[in-house]
Scaffold this motif. Structure first.
Motif, PDB file in Angstrom:
ATOM      1  N   PHE A 107       5.617   9.518   7.394  1.00 56.88           N
ATOM      2  CA  PHE A 107       6.939   8.909   7.229  1.00 56.88           C
ATOM      3  C   PHE A 107       7.277   8.036   8.436  1.00 56.88           C
ATOM      4  O   PHE A 107       7.863   6.960   8.302  1.00 56.88           O
ATOM      5  N   HIS A 108       6.923   8.532   9.624  1.00 57.46           N
ATOM      6  CA  HIS A 108       7.307   7.842  10.851  1.00 57.46           C
ATOM      7  C   HIS A 108       6.507   6.560  11.085  1.00 57.46           C
ATOM      8  O   HIS A 108       6.886   5.752  11.937  1.00 57.46           O
ATOM      9  N   ARG A 109       5.427   6.374  10.347  1.00 59.66           N
ATOM     10  CA  ARG A 109       4.590   5.180  10.521  1.00 59.66           C
ATOM     11  C   ARG A 109       4.777   4.169   9.398  1.00 59.66           C
ATOM     12  O   ARG A 109       4.478   2.983   9.575  1.00 59.66           O
ATOM     13  N   ALA A 110       5.250   4.623   8.254  1.00 62.24           N
ATOM     14  CA  ALA A 110       5.325   3.759   7.076  1.00 62.24           C
ATOM     15  C   ALA A 110       6.530   2.828   7.117  1.00 62.24           C
ATOM     16  O   ALA A 110       7.556   3.122   7.722  1.00 62.24           O
ATOM     17  N   GLY A 111       6.405   1.697   6.435  1.00 62.03           N
ATOM     18  CA  GLY A 111       7.528   0.794   6.296  1.00 62.03           C
ATOM     19  C   GLY A 111       8.633   1.379   5.448  1.00 62.03           C
ATOM     20  O   GLY A 111       9.811   1.109   5.666  1.00 62.03           O
ATOM     21  N   LEU A 112       8.265   2.187   4.467  1.00 62.57           N
ATOM     22  CA  LEU A 112       9.226   2.864   3.597  1.00 62.57           C
ATOM     23  C   LEU A 112       8.739   4.284   3.372  1.00 62.57           C
ATOM     24  O   LEU A 112       7.631   4.496   2.877  1.00 62.57           O
ATOM     25  N   SER A 113       9.554   5.278   3.726  1.00 60.02           N
ATOM     26  CA  SER A 113       9.161   6.678   3.551  1.00 60.02           C
ATOM     27  C   SER A 113      10.043   7.339   2.506  1.00 60.02           C
ATOM     28  O   SER A 113      11.257   7.117   2.470  1.00 60.02           O
TER      29      SER A 113
ATOM     30  N   THR B 162       3.659  -0.860   4.176  1.00 62.16           N
ATOM     31  CA  THR B 162       3.169   0.393   3.588  1.00 62.16           C
ATOM     32  C   THR B 162       4.337   1.304   3.216  1.00 62.16           C
ATOM     33  O   THR B 162       5.443   1.179   3.722  1.00 62.16           O
ATOM     34  N   SER B 163       4.036   2.238   2.311  1.00 58.45           N
ATOM     35  CA  SER B 163       4.990   3.277   1.947  1.00 58.45           C
ATOM     36  C   SER B 163       4.257   4.604   1.907  1.00 58.45           C
ATOM     37  O   SER B 163       3.042   4.656   1.653  1.00 58.45           O
ATOM     38  N   ALA B 164       4.984   5.686   2.178  1.00 55.47           N
ATOM     39  CA  ALA B 164       4.418   7.032   2.140  1.00 55.47           C
ATOM     40  C   ALA B 164       5.386   7.952   1.414  1.00 55.47           C
ATOM     41  O   ALA B 164       6.597   7.836   1.574  1.00 55.47           O
ATOM     42  N   ILE B 165       4.838   8.865   0.620  1.00 56.01           N
ATOM     43  CA  ILE B 165       5.671   9.808  -0.126  1.00 56.01           C
ATOM     44  C   ILE B 165       5.084  11.212  -0.009  1.00 56.01           C
ATOM     45  O   ILE B 165       3.863  11.391  -0.080  1.00 56.01           O
ATOM     46  N   GLY B 166       5.956  12.209   0.197  1.00 59.78           N
ATOM     47  CA  GLY B 166       5.472  13.579   0.318  1.00 59.78           C
ATOM     48  C   GLY B 166       6.616  14.566   0.323  1.00 59.78           C
ATOM     49  O   GLY B 166       7.797  14.195   0.242  1.00 59.78           O
ATOM     50  N   ASP B 167       6.254  15.849   0.446  1.00 61.13           N
ATOM     51  CA  ASP B 167       7.262  16.903   0.373  1.00 61.13           C
ATOM     52  C   ASP B 167       7.111  17.967   1.447  1.00 61.13           C
ATOM     53  O   ASP B 167       8.007  18.800   1.615  1.00 61.13           O
ATOM     54  N   GLY B 168       6.004  17.989   2.163  1.00 63.25           N
ATOM     55  CA  GLY B 168       5.716  19.104   3.060  1.00 63.25           C
ATOM     56  C   GLY B 168       5.919  18.793   4.519  1.00 63.25           C
ATOM     57  O   GLY B 168       6.185  17.650   4.917  1.00 63.25           O
ATOM     58  N   GLY B 169       5.765  19.825   5.347  1.00 59.90           N
ATOM     59  CA  GLY B 169       5.929  19.672   6.781  1.00 59.90           C
ATOM     60  C   GLY B 169       4.864  18.815   7.432  1.00 59.90           C
ATOM     61  O   GLY B 169       5.019  18.404   8.582  1.00 59.90           O
ATOM     62  N   ASN B 170       3.767  18.536   6.722  1.00 59.95           N
ATOM     63  CA  ASN B 170       2.718  17.662   7.248  1.00 59.95           C
ATOM     64  C   ASN B 170       2.931  16.199   6.851  1.00 59.95           C
ATOM     65  O   ASN B 170       2.135  15.342   7.221  1.00 59.95           O
TER      66      ASN B 170
ATOM     67  N   PHE C 158       0.856  -1.200   0.000  1.00 60.30           N
ATOM     68  CA  PHE C 158       0.000   0.000   0.000  1.00 60.30           C
ATOM     69  C   PHE C 158       0.882   1.236   0.000  1.00 60.30           C
ATOM     70  O   PHE C 158       1.778   1.374   0.829  1.00 60.30           O
ATOM     71  N   LEU C 159       0.633   2.138  -0.949  1.00 58.31           N
ATOM     72  CA  LEU C 159       1.340   3.417  -1.029  1.00 58.31           C
ATOM     73  C   LEU C 159       0.350   4.547  -0.791  1.00 58.31           C
ATOM     74  O   LEU C 159      -0.671   4.647  -1.473  1.00 58.31           O
ATOM     75  N   LEU C 160       0.662   5.407   0.183  1.00 58.47           N
ATOM     76  CA  LEU C 160      -0.139   6.595   0.457  1.00 58.47           C
ATOM     77  C   LEU C 160       0.670   7.808   0.029  1.00 58.47           C
ATOM     78  O   LEU C 160       1.792   8.011   0.489  1.00 58.47           O
ATOM     79  N   SER C 161       0.105   8.605  -0.861  1.00 61.21           N
ATOM     80  CA  SER C 161       0.849   9.717  -1.453  1.00 61.21           C
ATOM     81  C   SER C 161       0.210  11.065  -1.177  1.00 61.21           C
ATOM     82  O   SER C 161      -1.012  11.233  -1.276  1.00 61.21           O
ATOM     83  N   ASP C 162       1.067  12.028  -0.868  1.00 60.34           N
ATOM     84  CA  ASP C 162       0.680  13.436  -0.870  1.00 60.34           C
ATOM     85  C   ASP C 162       0.342  13.846  -2.298  1.00 60.34           C
ATOM     86  O   ASP C 162       0.720  13.166  -3.267  1.00 60.34           O
ATOM     87  N   MET C 163      -0.317  14.984  -2.458  1.00 60.91           N
ATOM     88  CA  MET C 163      -0.671  15.455  -3.800  1.00 60.91           C
ATOM     89  C   MET C 163       0.180  16.640  -4.237  1.00 60.91           C
ATOM     90  O   MET C 163       1.067  16.511  -5.070  1.00 60.91           O
ATOM     91  N   ASP C 164      -0.091  17.835  -3.681  1.00 61.72           N
ATOM     92  CA  ASP C 164       0.592  19.047  -4.121  1.00 61.72           C
ATOM     93  C   ASP C 164       2.067  18.992  -3.770  1.00 61.72           C
ATOM     94  O   ASP C 164       2.440  18.741  -2.625  1.00 61.72           O
ATOM     95  N   GLY C 165       2.912  19.210  -4.764  1.00 63.10           N
ATOM     96  CA  GLY C 165       4.345  19.137  -4.557  1.00 63.10           C
ATOM     97  C   GLY C 165       4.893  17.721  -4.641  1.00 63.10           C
ATOM     98  O   GLY C 165       6.105  17.521  -4.558  1.00 63.10           O
ATOM     99  N   THR C 166       4.006  16.751  -4.817  1.00 67.07           N
ATOM    100  CA  THR C 166       4.435  15.347  -4.887  1.00 67.07           C
ATOM    101  C   THR C 166       3.941  14.724  -6.193  1.00 67.07           C
ATOM    102  O   THR C 166       4.704  14.594  -7.142  1.00 67.07           O
ATOM    103  N   LEU C 167       2.684  14.359  -6.240  1.00 59.19           N
ATOM    104  CA  LEU C 167       2.130  13.817  -7.486  1.00 59.19           C
ATOM    105  C   LEU C 167       1.939  14.896  -8.540  1.00 59.19           C
ATOM    106  O   LEU C 167       2.067  14.636  -9.743  1.00 59.19           O
ATOM    107  N   LEU C 168       1.629  16.114  -8.078  1.00 56.86           N
ATOM    108  CA  LEU C 168       1.242  17.172  -9.008  1.00 56.86           C
ATOM    109  C   LEU C 168       2.413  18.072  -9.378  1.00 56.86           C
ATOM    110  O   LEU C 168       3.271  18.376  -8.549  1.00 56.86           O
ATOM    111  N   LEU C 169       2.413  18.508 -10.620  1.00 54.44           N
ATOM    112  CA  LEU C 169       3.369  19.503 -11.083  1.00 54.44           C
ATOM    113  C   LEU C 169       3.000  20.864 -10.493  1.00 54.44           C
ATOM    114  O   LEU C 169       1.904  21.032  -9.945  1.00 54.44           O
TER     115      LEU C 169
END
Length: 274
Positions: free
Chosen positions: A230-236, A217-225, A11-22
């Motif tokens: 990251f601290h909960r995912a198997g791969l951040s 699980t994995s998590a991906i993002g770019d912001g302070g939120n 399972f991958l949980l992704s941020d949107m703005d600044g991550t998936l989105l241009l």
């Protein structure tokens, strides 16, 4: 990362703005194809964002997301049929504290999100066109935020003066400690949400709902939120343009969003572990 780095990612949980989105809020074809490849490989995929639920609909459709998604930094988790899985509102005392701190500052615009609406007092603020373009719908102009205090999903202080937001974050944190989350989702946005409204809890809730252990699980993002998940995912995974403080809390760093960094991460770090 889990001690066992060989855990497959389910399972991958992704941020949107600044991550998936241009930067123009669009999705690149490479990103769309990378998410499609994930789903074809049997990896579950969903979104966690500071945005309201209805500002995610276009991306949900484009990416074929058919799982619950986390809005307002995890304060609201919405099932595909529109029903709520989770809803956490900002306590009234914390809302009043934040609104008082942000009030009457010439460089700060204050936005309140409640009941699916984007509320503000000044529709002519310089940050409004950018937000309207990103959300895809206009604000509701109000004279007072008081009628909405019982059900505030998120308060945002926004400004082109990023340093001022850093200072406001430091001022607000001790005032609402134990009552609210305060984080800069982007350098120009300071978000205030309920304590339970964080992407770490959202990841844990969604993983439990889907029957996926956190180490898978994995998590991906770019912001302070994003470090909360990251601290909960198997791969951040942090985006290349993220602030150094965010990058330091991730297991790996991928390219910037302008370089299809999310797609790079899926191809390099996720798919090989399926």
């Amino acid at each position: 990362m889990s001690d066992d780095a060989k855990h497959p990612i389910r399972f991958l949980l992704s941020d949107m703005d600044g991550t998936l989105l241009l930067p123009d809020h669009s999705l690149s074809q490479r990103t769309i194809e990378a998410v499609r490849a994930l789903r074809e490989a049997g990896v579950l995929f969903s979104l966690a964002t500071g945005r309201p639920p209805k500002a995610m609909l276009q991306q949900i459709e484009a990416l074929g997301v058919d799982l619950p998604t986390a809005a307002f930094n995890g304060g609201t988790i919405v099932k595909p049929d529109g029903t709520l899985l989770v809803a956490h509102y900002l306590p009234v005392t914390a809302a009043l504290t934040a609104l008082a701190l942000f009030a009457d500052r010439p460089d700060i615009e204050i936005w309140v999100f409640s009941g699916g609406d984007w509320l503000l007092k000044d529709p002519h603020g310089p940050m409004v066109p950018r937000e309207q373009s990103g959300l895809g719908y206009p604000p509701v102009v109000v004279e007072s935020f008081e009628p909405y205090l019982q059900k505030i999903d998120k308060i945002v202080a926004t400004s082109n003066n990023a340093q001022l937001l850093i200072e406001l974050e430091a001022l607000l944190l001790p005032k609402v400690e134990g009552q609210a989350q305060v984080s800069r989702s982007q350098p120009i946005y300071l978000d205030v949400t309920a304590m339970q409204a964080n992407k770490g809890d959202a990841l844990a809730t969604l993983a439990d709902y889907l029957g996926v252990p956190l180490e898978h699980t994995s998590a991906i993002g770019d912001g302070g939120n994003d470090p909360a998940m990251f601290h909960r995912a198997g791969l951040s995974i942090a985006m290349g343009q993220a602030e150094e403080a965010v990058k330091r809390q991730a297991d790996v760093v991928t390219g910037a969003n302008t370089e299809d960094g999310a797609a790079q991460a899926i191809e390099r770090y996720i798919l090989p572990r399926t």
